[in-house]
Write an enzyme that holds these catalytic residues in place. Structure first.
Site, PDB file in Angstrom:
ATOM      1  N   ASP A 142      45.965  30.961  31.699  1.00 43.38           N
ATOM      2  CA  ASP A 142      47.354  30.742  30.905  1.00 43.38           C
ATOM      3  C   ASP A 142      47.596  29.246  30.696  1.00 43.38           C
ATOM      4  OD1 ASP A 142      47.649  33.403  31.654  1.00 43.38           O
ATOM      5  OD2 ASP A 142      49.261  33.086  33.453  1.00 43.38           O
ATOM      6  N   ARG A 186      51.348  35.179  30.239  1.00 45.42           N
ATOM      7  CA  ARG A 186      52.759  35.203  30.877  1.00 45.42           C
ATOM      8  C   ARG A 186      53.790  34.478  29.918  1.00 45.42           C
ATOM      9  NH1 ARG A 186      53.280  34.447  36.801  1.00 45.42           N
ATOM     10  NH2 ARG A 186      52.561  32.674  36.404  1.00 45.42           N
TER      11      ARG A 186
HETATM   12  O1  F6P Z   1      47.810  34.624  35.281  1.00 41.54           O
HETATM   13  C1  F6P Z   1      47.019  35.063  34.606  1.00 41.54           C
HETATM   14  C2  F6P Z   1      47.382  36.516  34.244  1.00 41.54           C
HETATM   15  O2  F6P Z   1      46.049  37.295  33.650  1.00 41.54           O
HETATM   16  C3  F6P Z   1      48.379  36.620  33.196  1.00 41.54           C
HETATM   17  O3  F6P Z   1      47.853  36.209  31.949  1.00 41.54           O
HETATM   18  C4  F6P Z   1      48.810  38.181  33.173  1.00 41.54           C
HETATM   19  O4  F6P Z   1      50.051  38.249  32.881  1.00 41.54           O
HETATM   20  C5  F6P Z   1      48.733  38.308  34.684  1.00 41.54           C
HETATM   21  O5  F6P Z   1      47.711  37.456  35.169  1.00 41.54           O
HETATM   22  C6  F6P Z   1      48.031  39.722  34.865  1.00 41.54           C
HETATM   23  O6  F6P Z   1      48.071  39.900  36.305  1.00 41.54           O
HETATM   24  P1  F6P Z   1      47.295  41.181  36.728  1.00 41.54           P
HETATM   25  O7  F6P Z   1      45.756  40.861  36.776  1.00 41.54           O
HETATM   26  O8  F6P Z   1      48.055  41.493  38.009  1.00 41.54           O
HETATM   27  O9  F6P Z   1      47.365  42.459  35.963  1.00 41.54           O
END
Ligand code: F6P
Length: 379
Positions: A142, A186
């Site tokens: 991010d 995010r």
């Molecule tokens: O923070 C990294 C990230 O890939 C974000 O871009 C995304 O919103 C989130 O993690 C997704 O998390 P998870 O793997 O728990 O779905």
């Protein structure tokens, strides 16, 4: 014979390309420049709390530089201060930081290296307050961590997103469609803005600027009137319309930060099709951006970060996060980074570049972008 120091490392939060490269650099530097023993906790802070770890020496990190993921495993649910524990049918969040400290001490560790994003740095700041010696290493696709110009993982995600946009470009052209590509990130628009610029996006929608669907439709219409009968829209998962809200894909009940974003692109496609007479299609890149080999840039950055983190631990320069500022490796206090998010700003060079090259950022051309950012910050 006991080595001069013993350090523990962990990888926390969502994985990203380059984690293994950092682990490799730490272990190599520990062996090459010092006589420091390294152990790796499994699954982020969960491993420290549950005393699950493995020894790491030079042969364990051989061949790791280009490998995606993390050999240690990770977790974005393992905050030692809000640790999810199943009680009956429900999760309750307990403070397990004392257990983590007991394990750290009983293992005779001198320092903990926490490789992670904002969640890991916030947890680490808490552990620092409780007396643990921590060195942070900033990772996340991010790119939203404060104190550093860039995190490792971001460049790889950018390259993957750009390649995807390039591929979608040709099919958009062939079928005269509006193609909407949704990327992770995010609440920060770094991936959307960067890949949108690199991939020739016509419209880039980022969380920092609530979009006006009318302005998006006008851009598509203008392009059509110029004979360009396709458009590429790149949208960050945290984008929202003016006066509207983010789209939550799911809530993870045992995660301290339960919200998972995703799906705004479908909303945009539906809204847009109501305003223009062109088919709109959606591609959500999702976790594709987190997998696979790190880019050359990330391999070097991760190696530099890992090396410096080990030097800091060796000289007792604790409670700071390694950072890159103006091309130079430096460090910042973990407490200054914890709980903060680095967002795209109106005066950032990439924002100005997008504006000057005629990319629609989701607001009418006559609207002042600084005002749009300011309004968003107050909502
Ligand atoms: O923070 C990294 C990230 O890939 C974000 O871009 C995304 O919103 C989130 O993690 C997704 O998390 P998870 O793997 O728990 O779905």
């Amino acid at each position: 014979m006991r080595k001069s120091k013993r350090i523990g490392i962990l990888t926390g939060g969502g994985d990203c390309p380059g984690l293994n490269a950092v682990i490799r650099a730490i272990v190599k530097t520990a062996e090459h420049d010092y006589d420091i023993e390294v152990i790796g906790f499994l699954d982020g802070y969960e491993g420290l709390i549950e005393n699950r770890y493995r020894n790491l020496d030079i042969k364990d990190v051989s061949g790791l530089l280009a490998e995606g993921g993390t050999i240690l495993g990770t977790s974005n649910r393992a905050d030692p201060f809000h640790f999810p524990v199943l009680q009956g049918e429900e999760y309750v969040f307990l403070d397990r930081s004392s257990q983590a400290i007991r394990n750290f001490e009983s293992l005779g560790l001198d320092a903990l290296m926490a490789i992670g994003g904002d969640g890991t740095m916030a947890a680490s700041a808490g552990m620092v307050e409780r007396g643990l010696n921590v060195v942070g290493v900033p990772k996340t696709i991010d790119n939203d961590l404060c104190g550093t110009d860039v995190t490792f993982g971001y460049d790889s995600a950018l390259s993957i997103a750009t390649e995807a946009i390039d591929r979608i470009h040709t099919t958009a052209q062939s079928h005269h469609r509006v193609m909407i590509i949704e990327v992770m990130g995010r609440y920060a628009g770094w991936i959307a803005l960067g890949s949108g610029l690199a991939g020739g996006g016509d419209i880039i929608l980022i969380p920092e600027i609530p979009y006006d669907i009318g302005a998006v439709a006008d851009m598509v219409k203008t392009r059509n009137s110029l004979g360009k009968n396709f458009s590429i829209v790149v949208v960050g998962e945290g984008a929202k319309p003016i006066g509207g809200d983010i789209v939550v894909k799911r809530l993870i009940e045992n995660s301290p930060d339960a919200i998972r974003l995703g799906g705004i692109s479908h909303q945009i496609a539906a809204q847009l099709e109501g305003l223009i007479n062109i088919e709109c299609r959606v591609t959500i890149l999702g976790h594709l951006l987190r997998g696979g080999a790190p880019s050359a840039h990330d391999r070097i950055l991760a190696t530099r970060f890992g090396m410096e983190a080990l030097h800091m631990a060796a000289r007792g320069d604790y409670n700071r996060m390694v950072a890159l500022q103006k091309g130079e490796i430096t460090s910042v206090p973990i407490e200054d980074v914890a709980g903060k998010t680095r967002l795209v700003t109106a005066d950032h060079a990439w924002t100005r570049t997008a504006q000057s090259t005629g990319i629609c950022l989701g607001v009418a051309e006559e609207q002042d972008l600084k005002e749009a950012f300011a309004e968003a910050a107050t909502t």
